[in-house]
Design an enzyme around this catalytic site. Structure first.
Site, mmCIF file in Angstrom:
data_model
loop_
_atom_site.group_PDB
_atom_site.id
_atom_site.type_symbol
_atom_site.label_atom_id
_atom_site.label_comp_id
_atom_site.label_asym_id
_atom_site.label_seq_id
_atom_site.Cartn_x
_atom_site.Cartn_y
_atom_site.Cartn_z
ATOM 1 N N GLU A 119 16.243 6.175 4.678
ATOM 2 C CA GLU A 119 15.264 6.664 3.700
ATOM 3 C C GLU A 119 14.215 7.574 4.337
ATOM 4 O O GLU A 119 13.008 7.284 4.311
ATOM 5 C CB GLU A 119 14.607 5.486 2.973
ATOM 6 C CG GLU A 119 15.599 4.730 2.109
ATOM 7 C CD GLU A 119 14.971 3.582 1.317
ATOM 8 O OE1 GLU A 119 13.893 3.112 1.701
ATOM 9 O OE2 GLU A 119 15.587 3.158 0.320
ATOM 10 N N GLU A 127 22.261 1.331 -1.873
ATOM 11 C CA GLU A 127 21.423 0.133 -1.982
ATOM 12 C C GLU A 127 20.942 -0.048 -3.410
ATOM 13 O O GLU A 127 20.480 0.916 -4.033
ATOM 14 C CB GLU A 127 20.144 0.271 -1.139
ATOM 15 C CG GLU A 127 20.272 0.179 0.344
ATOM 16 C CD GLU A 127 18.881 0.282 1.010
ATOM 17 O OE1 GLU A 127 17.879 -0.119 0.403
ATOM 18 O OE2 GLU A 127 18.831 0.780 2.134
HETATM 19 C C1 GLA Z 1 14.694 0.093 1.007
HETATM 20 C C2 GLA Z 1 15.201 -0.037 2.429
HETATM 21 C C3 GLA Z 1 15.838 -1.355 2.722
HETATM 22 C C4 GLA Z 1 15.059 -2.479 2.082
HETATM 23 C C5 GLA Z 1 14.976 -2.233 0.590
HETATM 24 C C6 GLA Z 1 14.287 -3.371 -0.161
HETATM 25 O O1 GLA Z 1 15.593 0.628 0.151
HETATM 26 O O2 GLA Z 1 16.109 0.983 2.758
HETATM 27 O O3 GLA Z 1 15.902 -1.522 4.120
HETATM 28 O O4 GLA Z 1 13.789 -2.532 2.632
HETATM 29 O O5 GLA Z 1 14.209 -1.065 0.400
HETATM 30 O O6 GLA Z 1 14.206 -3.127 -1.539
#
Ligand code: GLA
Ligand code: ZN
Length: 702
Positions: free
Chosen positions: A153, A312
């Protein structure tokens, strides 16, 4: 953008972030057994493992990762392998404290979390290249390796650093972009407020100033920060391409989350081999499935319409919002399959096994603290079976109906200070227009303002304050060639340097819209205006009004009261073979719907049959003529979706969660329809019943 799929993954992706370094290796055995039970096909590993993989500078410990990859491979699970460069180890920061980022206020962050990086730091770049090279050498030809997951991210939690190193790097960037310092002065309008610079050395990042800083400088700094982060992605990607040919490289985006507005994903979409996205439901009281649909549509658009992957989301509640409700029974399956409907080649989660320690121990996971005798686990297993039943949709593409224009640079410019009305929120307009289209069951592509729009019968411009001359010309040609355009107020006002286009507002658009705006008259809180239109109908607006002068456009709706009473509120212009609508106030939802309906009629966009607004219908189609209809029922009532012909329903014979409203702890994961785990198609003809809270997918005949 060379879109590829994870190497060797012959299935839809199903799995999650797997952080087994938190557990003794005995637990790994249970993990892989459960992964197989759930039908997991791929996991993401090593994303934050730098400190374990390189315990001191240049000394590597790959033993545990070797064993892990071998174990996953032995169980037929593909690996999305992280480069851990989002979490540099403590030894790195002790040696290079200058790599810790500095805020605009001048505060240097400490280490001890993650994502604490100054992307201009050459020490960081060297160390990141080192661990990436070591991983590529060690695992580039490992048989489990399917995909590289670079960093995590990009853009959060630090979107820009304001340190002295970044100041020097910014000056180089300006030099490359503008050449002379005079050109910078011109672009930034530094003649105003005595800000002129005599040399590059005098220029700083936009650090905190007592009153408003230079807007164009701030805008350029966002461009610079994004480009700098992208340089670091490219550096890692190029190492991986060179040392591990044939393995696609991705980094997980966060396209529609307000938490990450610092990345220009149009530019990033061209850099990755496979577009991947993370999406979490925001519990802000709105219909959360609409933000999800929007994120998925935006991600697909960033991928140029090609299949992408949801890397995710959450099985149930997250732990980073003020209130983190559990998902309702069936909601996880609806969320997952909504992403698939909109082009994702699977559904992955954060994370596989819920942590006992650390920052995210209260975040849901595929294997919850309570283990396998839980609703969440049963729904995970059910979803795995559901995805297996949908194998054949792999490689097909979502079919869009209309387009909405989108540009991160415009959002950046829009968010600068001292605007006509603070209550005007460009993202709110984008959300509202999207919602109006969603409620008509129309699938939206997002498009850059300068891109080819000829495929779309209808194009909406929600509030794009920054728009180049070229974009204005592009929209004019689009309308002349027969397109229907809907433009919201406060669009097309400034150019790429936040300079007002010469002449009357809206400079980039007055030509295509056939009007000028002489003045804005934003409304005060609670102030509303009434608008009268065809047949005495009336609409409501707030936040904004304007004094519009038609110059070729016809007035369709007029202000009945407020500052611009008697003047045009909504106009329409016939130009060439097309039509351009202009909406000069912030319409409420019902009013917006009336305008969108009229524009759809002009555009010949077919109304979907009168479905309840929260029954989502999306199509995917393949090159060989296969067509699929996804129907997701977000309501508590069974729904009937009319079908154009006959087909075969693919999901009811599998196990995919349960109906909405089922009390937590009961019936979750119970087969909906035939026998569990034995997907069988069910013939359907003319109409499709979608039970409350359920999802159905039909392969259409012919
Ligand atoms: C982000 C991060 C993950 C985790 C999620 C939790 O997307 O990439 O590592 O922290 O949030 O919602
Ligand atoms: Zn810095």
């Amino acid at each position: 953008m060379p879109q590829t799929t994870p190497k060797g993954l012959q299935r839809l992706a199903f799995g999650g972030d797997y952080n087994p370094e938190q557990w003794p290796e005995s637990v790994w055995q249970e993990d892989v057994r459960l992964m197989r039970e759930a039908g997991v096909t791929m996991v993401s590993v090593g994303i934050f493992s730098w400190a374990l993989l390189e315990p001191e500078s240049g000394r590597h410990d790959f033993g545990w990762l070797d064993r892990l990859l071998d174990l996953l491979h032995a169980h037929g699970i593909r690996v999305d392998l992280g480069t851990p460069t989002v979490a540099p180890p403590a030894w790195f920061y002790r040696a290079h404290p200058e790599a810790l980022p500095v805020t605009a206020e001048g505060m240097r962050y400490s280490y001890g979390s993650r994502g604490t990086i100054c992307h201009s730091s050459s020490a960081y770049r060297t160390a990141a290249a080192g661990i990436t090279t070591a991983l590529a050498r060690r695992y580039g030809s490992h048989p489990a390796l399917a995909l590289w997951h670079v960093h995590n991210e990009y853009g959060v939690p630090v979107s820009a650093c304001y340190c002295d190193g970044c100041a020097a790097h910014f000056r180089n960037w300006l030099h490359e972009t503008y050449g002379s310092v005079e050109a910078v002065n011109e672009a930034w309008g530094t003649a105003f407020w005595g800000q002129a610079y005599g040399s590059y050395e005098e220029i700083l990042p936009p650090r905190v100033t007592p009153t408003v800083g230079n807007p164009a400088q701030q805008l350029d700094y966002r461009r610079f920060a994004d480009a700098t982060i992208r340089e670091n992605f490219r550096m890692e990607r190029d190492i991986l391409h060179e040392l591990a040919p044939g393995i696609p490289v991705t980094t997980n985006f966060m396209t529609a989350l307000s938490q990450c507005d610092s990345i220009d994903y149009w530019a990033w979409g061209r850099e990755v081999d496979l577009v991947t996205n993370d999406h979490y439901l925001m519990t802000d009281g709105r219909r959360t499935h609409i933000n999800l649909a929007m994120a998925a549509d935006l991600t697909r658009s960033v991928a140029g319409g090609a299949p992408w992957l949801l890397l995710e989301h959450s099985t149930s509640g997250v732990n980073w919002q003020a209130r983190n409700p559990a998902k309702r029974p069936g909601e996880m399956a609806r969320n997952s399959l909504a992403h698939v409907a909109r082009g994702s080649e699977g559904a992955m989660f954060f994370q596989w096994r819920q942590s006992r320690r650390g920052a995210e121990k209260f975040h849901s996971a595929m294997v919850p603290h309570g283990g396998t005798d839980t609703r969440v686990w049963r729904e995970v297993v059910a979803l795995g079976a559901g995805l297996e039943a949908l194998e054949e949709v792999r490689g097909t593409r979502t079919v869009p109906d209309v387009a909405v224009l989108w540009d991160w640079h415009s959002w950046w410019a829009q968010s600068l200070e001292w605007r006509p009305n603070e209550a005007h929120d460009a993202r709110e307009r984008a959300d509202s227009f999207y919602e109006a289209l969603y409620d008509r069951h129309l699938t939206v592509d997002f498009a850059h303002p300068e891109s080819d729009l000829s495929a779309y019968p209808l194009v909406v411009v929600p509030a794009l304050y920054l728009m180049t001359e070229a974009a204005g010309q592009n929209l004019r040609e689009y309308v002349e060639d027969g397109g229907t355009l809907v433009v919201s107020y406060f669009s097309g006002i400034v150019d790429e340097h936040d300079a007002v286009h010469p002449g009357a507002y809206p400079g980039a658009l007055r030509d295509v819209l056939g009007l000028t705006v002489e003045e804005w008259s934003p409304l005060l809180d609670e102030q509303r205006v009434r608008i009268e239109g065809p047949g005495g109908a009336s609409l409501t607006g707030d936040v904004w009004t304007e004094f519009v002068r038609p110059r070729g456009a016809e007035t369709v709706w007029s202000y009945a009261d407020g500052p611009a009473a008697g003047g045009p509120a909504v106009t329409r212009r016939r130009l060439g073979r097309g039509t351009a609508w202009y909406v000069s106030t912030r319409l409420d939802a019902a009013s917006l719907d009336a305008i969108v309906a009229a524009a759809c009629e002009d555009a010949g966009v077919a109304e979907r049959a009168a479905l309840p607004r929260d029954v989502e219908v999306v199509r995917r189609a393949g090159d060989d003529g296969q067509r699929y209809l996804f129907a997701l029922n977000h309501t508590a009532e069974d729904a009937e979706v009319p079908l154009d012909g006959s087909g075969t329903e693919l999901l009811a014979g599998a196990v995919v969660g349960t109906a909405a409203g089922t009390p937590v702890g009961t019936a979750a994961g119970t087969p909906v329809g035939a026998t569990a785990g034995t997907p069988v198609g069910t013939p359907v003809d003319g109409k499709l019943t979608v039970p409350a809270g359920a999802v159905r997918v039909v392969r259409l005949d012919g």
